[in-house]
Design a protein around this motif. Structure first.
Motif, short mmCIF file in Angstrom:
data_model
loop_
_atom_site.label_atom_id
_atom_site.label_comp_id
_atom_site.label_asym_id
_atom_site.label_seq_id
_atom_site.Cartn_x
_atom_site.Cartn_y
_atom_site.Cartn_z
N ASN A 263 3.67 -8.17 5.83
CA ASN A 263 2.84 -8.12 7.03
C ASN A 263 3.30 -9.10 8.11
OD1 ASN A 263 2.04 -10.39 5.59
ND2 ASN A 263 -0.14 -10.12 6.00
N GLY A 264 4.44 -9.75 7.92
CA GLY A 264 5.01 -10.56 8.98
C GLY A 264 5.54 -9.65 10.09
N ASN A 302 -2.80 -6.82 9.18
CA ASN A 302 -3.70 -6.83 8.04
C ASN A 302 -3.02 -6.17 6.85
OD1 ASN A 302 -5.90 -5.34 6.29
ND2 ASN A 302 -6.98 -6.99 7.36
N PHE A 303 -2.86 -6.92 5.77
CA PHE A 303 -2.07 -6.43 4.65
C PHE A 303 -2.68 -5.19 4.02
CE2 PHE A 303 -0.67 -6.21 0.27
CZ PHE A 303 0.69 -6.46 0.37
N VAL A 304 -3.98 -5.21 3.77
CA VAL A 304 -4.65 -4.10 3.09
C VAL A 304 -4.57 -2.84 3.94
CG1 VAL A 304 -6.81 -3.26 2.11
CG2 VAL A 304 -6.15 -5.67 1.83
N GLU A 305 -4.90 -2.95 5.23
CA GLU A 305 -4.87 -1.78 6.10
C GLU A 305 -3.46 -1.21 6.24
OE1 GLU A 305 -6.53 -2.90 9.82
OE2 GLU A 305 -8.57 -3.18 9.04
N THR A 306 -2.47 -2.09 6.25
CA THR A 306 -1.09 -1.66 6.49
C THR A 306 -0.45 -1.04 5.26
OG1 THR A 306 -0.86 -3.45 8.12
CG2 THR A 306 1.17 -2.40 7.35
N PHE A 307 -0.74 -1.59 4.07
CA PHE A 307 0.06 -1.21 2.90
C PHE A 307 -0.71 -0.59 1.74
CE2 PHE A 307 2.60 -4.74 4.80
CZ PHE A 307 3.69 -3.97 5.18
N GLU A 308 -2.04 -0.50 1.80
CA GLU A 308 -2.77 0.02 0.64
C GLU A 308 -2.36 1.44 0.28
OE1 GLU A 308 -7.26 0.37 -1.21
OE2 GLU A 308 -7.05 0.00 0.95
N GLU A 309 -2.27 2.30 1.27
CA GLU A 309 -1.90 3.70 0.99
C GLU A 309 -0.51 3.79 0.38
OE1 GLU A 309 -1.55 8.04 3.27
OE2 GLU A 309 -2.20 6.25 4.37
#
Length: 374
Positions: A263-264, A302-309
């Motif tokens: 997320n950087g 936002n890590f969760v929003e960006t990579f959860e899927e």
């Protein structure tokens, strides 16, 4: 008296003529370049910046100043003609004759991971009598990547050995003894039976055989460098990126496909880092450059929003590592959901000093704490 006035008039006319000549011709056939000797170095490594001035005309330049600025994290030292505040400012003075070429080499150290540029230089020249100055700006394109230095410690090496064993167990894969891929340096996690004794005797260093696998799986490395603390933990963020480098190197040396996500935010694209899986050496070069361009002064995605899927949908057939120097609730909840879905992973958690962090009991068995001191 008339003779003195005549001489004075001639001198004045000569002064006017030479000033007009310099104002018209000082930039003509003047070639100036400022560039880095290499396009990349590692943190704490030494680099070189070259200034090349070539005067391809007969008219000499009795004084030529070359000014530029770059980031203060390139450590040039307190040399004459320089000063460092929010940036590094350089002011070099040259005296160059007609048809002459001058090269000046400035040494510096890469003080911090990053992507550094010099976009413009300012030129100041004078006439023969230093009474008139001519000023011009010139665009240049000088760029340097300072790669994060791979982190190495006994604890991290032990983690790699355990990780290698866990992955071999889960993969149910055997090396194909009939497919020979080459020879490489011995690593602490290698089986002694893989040592090539003939190559070892020839080189004086332990060498091991590399064999292809009957099937290759991929490794995904996710990093979360969100830092919402009042006191920024820049050292832990930078250590996270060094651990990411070490993980990528480790898995690529195993001949596995490696993908890297974080997320950087990239200083050029303004997007979070997304590198899909490959197993080539060029993949490591691509990862190095992408990590160097991460701008930690910008708000992270936002890590969760960006990579959860991506994390949940592409988990089959991959082993996943996380690197994060924090335990923010949304991140740890994501890891618990990921594990509840039947996925295994390892979380590398860099901690400054030797104080044991308080870990969530549900995740403790998945965490490898990496202690470091800056």
């Amino acid at each position: 008296m008339i003779k003195i006035l005549g001489i004075g008039l001639i001198a004045y006319l000569l002064f006017i003529a030479q000033r007009a000549l310099y104002e018209k011709l000082w930039r003509k056939h003047l070639r100036i370049s400022v560039g880095f000797a290499m396009d990349h170095i590692f943190e704490e490594e030494q680099g070189e910046l070259k200034e090349i001035i070539e005067n391809r005309k007969r008219l000499p330049l009795s004084m030529l100043k070359v000014k530029f600025k770059t980031d203060r994290h390139l450590l040039f030292g307190n040399e004459r003609g320089s000063r460092t505040t929010d940036q590094y400012y350089r002011n070099d003075v040259f005296r160059i004759g007609g048809g002459e070429k001058v090269t000046r080499t400035l040494k510096f150290k890469g003080g911090k991971r990053g992507y550094y540029t010099i976009d413009e230089i300012s030129l100041v020249a004078s006439d023969l009598f230093f009474l008139s100055q001519m000023v011009a700006d010139q665009p240049v394109k000088a760029e340097l990547y300072v790669y994060p230095k791979p982190y190495d410690s006994s604890r991290l090496r032990r983690s790699f050995v355990r990780l290698n064993g866990e992955m071999l167990t889960k993969r149910h894969l055997l090396e194909d003894p009939f497919e020979y891929r080459g020879i490489r340096e011995y690593q602490p996690y290698d089986d002694m039976r893989s040592i090539n004794w003939k190559a070892t005797a020839k080189t004086g260093d332990f060498k091991v055989n590399q064999r292809n696998y009957t099937s290759l799986k991929s490794v995904r490395i996710f990093f979360n460098i969100e830092d919402d603390s009042i006191l920024k933990r820049e050292d832990a963020v930078e250590m996270s990126l060094r651990i990411v480098v070490s993980l990528c190197l480790f898995f690529l040396q195993q001949g596995m496909q490696v993908s890297c996500y974080g997320n950087g935010v990239d200083i050029l694209t303004h997007q979070p880092l997304c590198i899909d899986g490959k197993a080539s050496q060029s993949q490591m070069d691509f990862i190095y450059r992408a990590l160097a361009r991460i701008d930690t002064t910008r708000q992270t995605a936002n890590f969760v929003e960006t990579f959860e899927e991506r994390l949940m949908k592409e988990s089959k057939g991959s082993f996943t590592c996380f690197v994060a120097p924090n335990q923010y609730e949304d991140f740890t909840e994501l890891l618990k959901r990921y594990e509840a879905a039947g996925n295994s992973f390892t979380w590398f958690y860099p901690v400054s000093g030797n104080q044991e962090p308080e870990l969530m009991p549900e995740l403790k068995k998945r965490v490898e704490v990496i202690y470091f001191n800056i």
